[in-house]
Design an enzyme around this catalytic site. Structure first.
Site, mmCIF file in Angstrom:
data_model
loop_
_atom_site.group_PDB
_atom_site.id
_atom_site.type_symbol
_atom_site.label_atom_id
_atom_site.label_comp_id
_atom_site.label_asym_id
_atom_site.label_seq_id
_atom_site.Cartn_x
_atom_site.Cartn_y
_atom_site.Cartn_z
ATOM 1 N N LYS A 10 0.453 -1.328 -0.055
ATOM 2 C CA LYS A 10 -0.204 -0.049 0.108
ATOM 3 C C LYS A 10 1.133 1.229 -0.086
ATOM 4 C CE LYS A 10 -3.866 -2.358 2.407
ATOM 5 N NZ LYS A 10 -4.973 -2.089 3.432
ATOM 6 N N TYR A 50 -12.566 -2.296 -3.432
ATOM 7 C CA TYR A 50 -12.884 -2.537 -2.077
ATOM 8 C C TYR A 50 -14.791 -1.960 -1.986
ATOM 9 C CZ TYR A 50 -7.997 -2.053 0.516
ATOM 10 O OH TYR A 50 -7.529 -2.529 1.219
ATOM 11 N N ASN A 113 -1.906 0.408 6.701
ATOM 12 C CA ASN A 113 -1.501 -0.609 7.280
ATOM 13 C C ASN A 113 -0.163 -1.591 6.769
ATOM 14 O OD1 ASN A 113 -2.989 -1.676 5.551
ATOM 15 N ND2 ASN A 113 -4.577 -2.773 7.850
ATOM 16 N N HIS A 116 -1.832 -5.103 1.750
ATOM 17 C CA HIS A 116 -3.335 -6.025 1.373
ATOM 18 C C HIS A 116 -3.051 -7.265 1.113
ATOM 19 C CE1 HIS A 116 -7.223 -7.077 -0.101
ATOM 20 N NE2 HIS A 116 -6.944 -8.313 -0.985
ATOM 21 N N GLU A 127 -10.231 -11.317 -7.216
ATOM 22 C CA GLU A 127 -8.515 -9.868 -7.200
ATOM 23 C C GLU A 127 -7.822 -9.667 -8.107
ATOM 24 O OE1 GLU A 127 -9.922 -9.257 -2.255
ATOM 25 O OE2 GLU A 127 -7.804 -9.618 -3.422
HETATM 26 P P1 ATP Z 1 -7.491 -5.806 3.983
HETATM 27 O O1 ATP Z 1 -8.126 -6.219 2.764
HETATM 28 O O2 ATP Z 1 -6.166 -3.971 2.720
HETATM 29 O O3 ATP Z 1 -5.868 -7.145 3.205
HETATM 30 P P2 ATP Z 1 -7.577 -6.203 6.074
HETATM 31 O O4 ATP Z 1 -9.042 -7.913 5.686
HETATM 32 O O5 ATP Z 1 -7.170 -6.850 7.058
HETATM 33 O O6 ATP Z 1 -6.999 -5.566 5.298
HETATM 34 P P3 ATP Z 1 -10.341 -5.305 6.485
HETATM 35 O O7 ATP Z 1 -11.433 -4.985 7.158
HETATM 36 O O8 ATP Z 1 -10.962 -6.246 5.051
HETATM 37 O O9 ATP Z 1 -8.800 -5.892 6.772
HETATM 38 O O10 ATP Z 1 -10.655 -3.725 5.740
HETATM 39 C C1 ATP Z 1 -10.077 -3.371 4.796
HETATM 40 C C2 ATP Z 1 -8.643 -2.054 5.152
HETATM 41 O O11 ATP Z 1 -10.024 -1.154 5.227
HETATM 42 C C3 ATP Z 1 -8.049 -2.289 6.080
HETATM 43 O O12 ATP Z 1 -6.312 -3.592 5.466
HETATM 44 C C4 ATP Z 1 -7.796 -0.584 6.019
HETATM 45 O O13 ATP Z 1 -6.913 -0.239 5.150
HETATM 46 C C5 ATP Z 1 -8.544 -0.122 6.050
HETATM 47 N N1 ATP Z 1 -9.848 0.046 8.041
HETATM 48 C C6 ATP Z 1 -10.147 -1.138 8.468
HETATM 49 N N2 ATP Z 1 -10.631 -0.935 9.064
HETATM 50 C C7 ATP Z 1 -10.925 0.408 9.061
HETATM 51 C C8 ATP Z 1 -10.606 1.519 10.137
HETATM 52 N N3 ATP Z 1 -11.307 1.542 11.732
HETATM 53 N N4 ATP Z 1 -10.001 2.356 10.183
HETATM 54 C C9 ATP Z 1 -9.924 3.090 8.881
HETATM 55 N N5 ATP Z 1 -9.521 1.950 8.019
HETATM 56 C C10 ATP Z 1 -9.323 0.737 8.056
HETATM 57 MG MG MG Z 2 -10.063 -6.903 4.110
#
Ligand code: ATP
Ligand code: MG
Length: 139
Positions: A10, A50, A113, A116, A127
């Site tokens: 990212k 997303y 973070n 992904h 994807e």
């Molecule tokens: P990813 O899908 O990016 O691999 P993940 O599966 O661990 O991460 P998801 O719950 O799918 O997490 O959320 C997708 C992305 O949305 C997260 O990686 C983060 O960048 C963002 N995100 C999730 N929760 C929050 C939050 N509370 N505040 C801000 N951004 C968030």
């Molecule tokens: Mg996810």
């Protein structure tokens, strides 16, 4: 069983020049990078990618973040690649991530973070086709 997953390095990580360091953690975990490309994601691509989060309060912020700088899209291959990469990434919120995981090492916040990874083999396949042609993946 050999499997493929989809990964994104990212903008918070590409901005800090951490592509190589993230790739080292991936490779040390036994995952093979079988396709990789640095791209500037368009708003339409980020919104589609997303889509499942579009009702969440952080959706707007997430899309803005993903298009703020280039990202590196990847296909990773290995035994149980989907689950293995989720382990290597660590928890979504770096504050909860285990030692040695990419997010513990490098992530800045729950939103920014660093990586992904697909959450299922089905989603990985969906994807991967959003970003790669089959002939550009060489296992
Ligand atoms: P990813 O899908 O990016 O691999 P993940 O599966 O661990 O991460 P998801 O719950 O799918 O997490 O959320 C997708 C992305 O949305 C997260 O990686 C983060 O960048 C963002 N995100 C999730 N929760 C929050 C939050 N509370 N505040 C801000 N951004 C968030
Ligand atoms: Mg996810």
């Amino acid at each position: 069983m050999a499997e493929r997953t989809f990964s994104i390095i990212k903008p918070d990580a590409t901005r800090r020049n951490l592509t190589g360091k993230v790739n080292t953690v991936i490779e040390n975990a036994g995952l093979r990078i079988v396709a990789q490309r640095r791209i500037q994601m368009s708003r339409a691509q980020a919104e589609k990618f997303y889509e499942i989060h579009k009702e969440r309060p952080f959706f707007g912020e997430l899309v803005e973040f993903m298009i703020s700088e280039p990202v590196v899209v990847q296909v990773l291959e290995g035994d149980n690649a989907v689950a293995r990469y989720r382990e290597v990434m660590g928890a979504t919120n770096p504050a909860n991530a285990d030692e040695g995981t990419i997010r513990k090492l490098y992530a800045e916040s729950v939103g920014e973070n660093s990586v992904h990874g697909s959450d299922s083999a089905e989603n990985a396949a969906l994807e991967i086709v959003q970003f790669f042609k089959p002939e550009d993946i060489v296992g």
